[in-house]
Design a protein around this motif. Structure first.
Motif, PDB file in Angstrom:
ATOM      1  N   GLU A 206      -3.990   4.745   3.448  1.00  0.00           N
ATOM      2  CA  GLU A 206      -3.294   3.616   2.837  1.00  0.00           C
ATOM      3  C   GLU A 206      -4.052   3.034   1.642  1.00  0.00           C
ATOM      4  O   GLU A 206      -3.504   2.200   0.915  1.00  0.00           O
ATOM      5  CB  GLU A 206      -3.040   2.530   3.878  1.00  0.00           C
ATOM      6  CG  GLU A 206      -4.258   1.773   4.353  1.00  0.00           C
ATOM      7  CD  GLU A 206      -5.074   2.508   5.401  1.00  0.00           C
ATOM      8  OE1 GLU A 206      -6.107   1.956   5.825  1.00  0.00           O
ATOM      9  OE2 GLU A 206      -4.682   3.632   5.801  1.00  0.00           O
ATOM     10  N   ARG A 207      -5.294   3.476   1.421  1.00  0.00           N
ATOM     11  CA  ARG A 207      -6.057   2.958   0.280  1.00  0.00           C
ATOM     12  C   ARG A 207      -6.455   4.072  -0.692  1.00  0.00           C
ATOM     13  O   ARG A 207      -7.326   3.877  -1.533  1.00  0.00           O
ATOM     14  CB  ARG A 207      -7.301   2.209   0.772  1.00  0.00           C
ATOM     15  CG  ARG A 207      -6.952   1.072   1.712  1.00  0.00           C
ATOM     16  CD  ARG A 207      -8.104   0.128   1.962  1.00  0.00           C
ATOM     17  NE  ARG A 207      -8.288  -0.782   0.838  1.00  0.00           N
ATOM     18  CZ  ARG A 207      -9.177  -1.777   0.849  1.00  0.00           C
ATOM     19  NH1 ARG A 207      -9.944  -1.974   1.903  1.00  0.00           N
ATOM     20  NH2 ARG A 207      -9.296  -2.571  -0.190  1.00  0.00           N
TER      21      ARG A 207
ATOM     22  N   GLN B 295      -6.538  -1.133  -8.844  1.00  0.00           N
ATOM     23  CA  GLN B 295      -7.076   0.095  -8.279  1.00  0.00           C
ATOM     24  C   GLN B 295      -8.230   0.576  -9.159  1.00  0.00           C
ATOM     25  O   GLN B 295      -8.297   0.229 -10.335  1.00  0.00           O
ATOM     26  CB  GLN B 295      -5.985   1.161  -8.216  1.00  0.00           C
ATOM     27  CG  GLN B 295      -4.759   0.715  -7.431  1.00  0.00           C
ATOM     28  CD  GLN B 295      -3.602   1.696  -7.528  1.00  0.00           C
ATOM     29  OE1 GLN B 295      -3.686   2.720  -8.208  1.00  0.00           O
ATOM     30  NE2 GLN B 295      -2.506   1.372  -6.856  1.00  0.00           N
TER      31      GLN B 295
ATOM     32  N   SER C  49      -8.077  -2.521  -4.599  1.00  0.00           N
ATOM     33  CA  SER C  49      -7.103  -2.372  -3.515  1.00  0.00           C
ATOM     34  C   SER C  49      -7.046  -0.929  -3.027  1.00  0.00           C
ATOM     35  O   SER C  49      -6.820  -0.670  -1.845  1.00  0.00           O
ATOM     36  CB  SER C  49      -5.711  -2.796  -3.995  1.00  0.00           C
ATOM     37  OG  SER C  49      -5.239  -1.928  -5.014  1.00  0.00           O
ATOM     38  N   HIS C  50      -7.229   0.019  -3.962  1.00  0.00           N
ATOM     39  CA  HIS C  50      -7.207   1.451  -3.681  1.00  0.00           C
ATOM     40  C   HIS C  50      -8.286   2.125  -4.525  1.00  0.00           C
ATOM     41  O   HIS C  50      -8.700   1.571  -5.548  1.00  0.00           O
ATOM     42  CB  HIS C  50      -5.874   2.102  -4.089  1.00  0.00           C
ATOM     43  CG  HIS C  50      -4.654   1.548  -3.437  1.00  0.00           C
ATOM     44  ND1 HIS C  50      -4.203   0.255  -3.635  1.00  0.00           N
ATOM     45  CD2 HIS C  50      -3.741   2.143  -2.609  1.00  0.00           C
ATOM     46  CE1 HIS C  50      -3.082   0.073  -2.950  1.00  0.00           C
ATOM     47  NE2 HIS C  50      -2.784   1.196  -2.318  1.00  0.00           N
TER      48      HIS C  50
ATOM     49  N   PHE D 188       0.810  -1.207   0.000  1.00  0.00           N
ATOM     50  CA  PHE D 188       0.000   0.000   0.000  1.00  0.00           C
ATOM     51  C   PHE D 188       0.852   1.270   0.000  1.00  0.00           C
ATOM     52  O   PHE D 188       0.364   2.348   0.311  1.00  0.00           O
ATOM     53  CB  PHE D 188      -0.938   0.011   1.211  1.00  0.00           C
ATOM     54  CG  PHE D 188      -2.044  -0.961   1.127  1.00  0.00           C
ATOM     55  CD1 PHE D 188      -2.184  -1.944   2.083  1.00  0.00           C
ATOM     56  CD2 PHE D 188      -2.951  -0.906   0.088  1.00  0.00           C
ATOM     57  CE1 PHE D 188      -3.230  -2.855   2.003  1.00  0.00           C
ATOM     58  CE2 PHE D 188      -3.982  -1.799   0.004  1.00  0.00           C
ATOM     59  CZ  PHE D 188      -4.128  -2.783   0.958  1.00  0.00           C
TER      60      PHE D 188
ATOM     61  N   LEU E  16     -14.247  -0.384  -3.145  1.00  0.00           N
ATOM     62  CA  LEU E  16     -13.388  -1.228  -2.321  1.00  0.00           C
ATOM     63  C   LEU E  16     -14.065  -2.573  -2.062  1.00  0.00           C
ATOM     64  O   LEU E  16     -13.411  -3.620  -2.092  1.00  0.00           O
ATOM     65  CB  LEU E  16     -13.066  -0.525  -1.004  1.00  0.00           C
ATOM     66  CG  LEU E  16     -12.230   0.755  -1.111  1.00  0.00           C
ATOM     67  CD1 LEU E  16     -12.078   1.398   0.260  1.00  0.00           C
ATOM     68  CD2 LEU E  16     -10.871   0.491  -1.738  1.00  0.00           C
TER      69      LEU E  16
END
Length: 270
Positions: A147-148, A99, A118-119, A3, A113
């Motif tokens: 972190e995302r 992402q 992941s992001h 991340f 999400l």
């Protein structure tokens, strides 16, 4: 899942970040800056016969984490729900490997999400009146966590300066893209995604001055997209950014009708 590594722990080796751009319900490659909300038009370089899940499965098998699934139609477009369906298909094929971006805000970020992203990738939402809106940025961070969150600071050149652009790269902000801006925003996100929008989709060479700027930044991971059309362009990019910036290749990739071989790029960068 990585991340975003602290500077001291980052391995300075360029990685290939694949892409799945979705417009009018189809996987496409378009000319940057040509998107028009009126009529959902864009200048197309390539329209895939396969759906987004096909490309996600290919990237999953090859272990290419951190690619981007981008919805190019705005909310309110008659094509938006089909874009979202295609995105959901890709994210379900490789949960945690890709992402998602395109019209992301605090109200819908969790949905992407939960689909498997992941992001989430955010641009326009965190700007107001041409400037970064700290209140909106804080709201976005509270919604998904630093972190995302990936901040898309794609830019275009005006009067010799690169400015962040929003609204499908149509609107100039008053924020010049600088190493100082990246450092300022680094504490609010895991990564940066930056398209050289003036050359995006043209496969006629990258924004060399921009790559030098990005190579001078030491912090969160950065991914660059725009203009890479030959293996020579790719090697030049590695030199200009000092191997510190990851790369996305779209229209020039043979998967999307271009001359650069996907398998060869994997050998060069993976």
């Amino acid at each position: 899942m990585d991340f975003g590594r602290p500077e001291a722990d980052r391995e300075e080796t360029m990685r290939f970040r694949p892409c799945i751009d979705i417009h009018n319900g189809k996987v496409k490659q378009i000319v940057g800056g040509s998107l028009e909300d009126a009529g959902d038009r864009a200048r197309e370089n390539f329209v895939a016969e396969q759906g987004a899940g096909f490309f996600a499965e290919l990237y999953r098998k090859d272990g290419l984490e951190g690619g981007h699934v981008i919805l190019l139609n705005p909310q309110g477009s008659p094509y938006y729900e089909e874009d979202k369906r295609q995105a959901a298909e890709a994210l379900s094929v490789w949960p945690g490997g890709l992402q998602a971006g395109g019209g992301i805000c605090p109200e819908n970020a969790e949905e992407f999400l939960e689909m498997g992203a992941s992001h989430v990738i955010v641009t326009s939402y965190v700007f107001r009146d041409g400037r970064i809106c700290e209140e909106r940025l804080d709201r976005m961070v509270r919604a998904v966590g630093r972190e995302r969150l990936v901040l898309d600071l794609s830019c275009r050149k005006r009067d010799g300066v690169y400015y962040v652009v929003t609204d499908r790269w149509q609107k100039f902000t008053d924020e010049p893209l600088t190493a100082e801006l990246l450092s300022h925003l680094a504490g609010s996100c895991a990564e940066f995604l930056i398209h050289g929008a003036d050359v995006e989709g043209k496969a006629a060479g990258a924004e060399e001055e921009l790559l030098k700027l990005l190579g001078s930044y030491r912090g969160n991971p950065v991914t660059y997209a725009g203009g890479i059309g030959t293996y020579g362009d790719l090697m030049k990019m590695r030199t200009l950014c000092r191997d510190r910036v990851d790369v996305t290749i779209g229209s020039a990739l043979d998967l999307f009708g271009g001359p650069m071989e996907y398998r060869k790029i994997l050998k060069l960068l993976k």
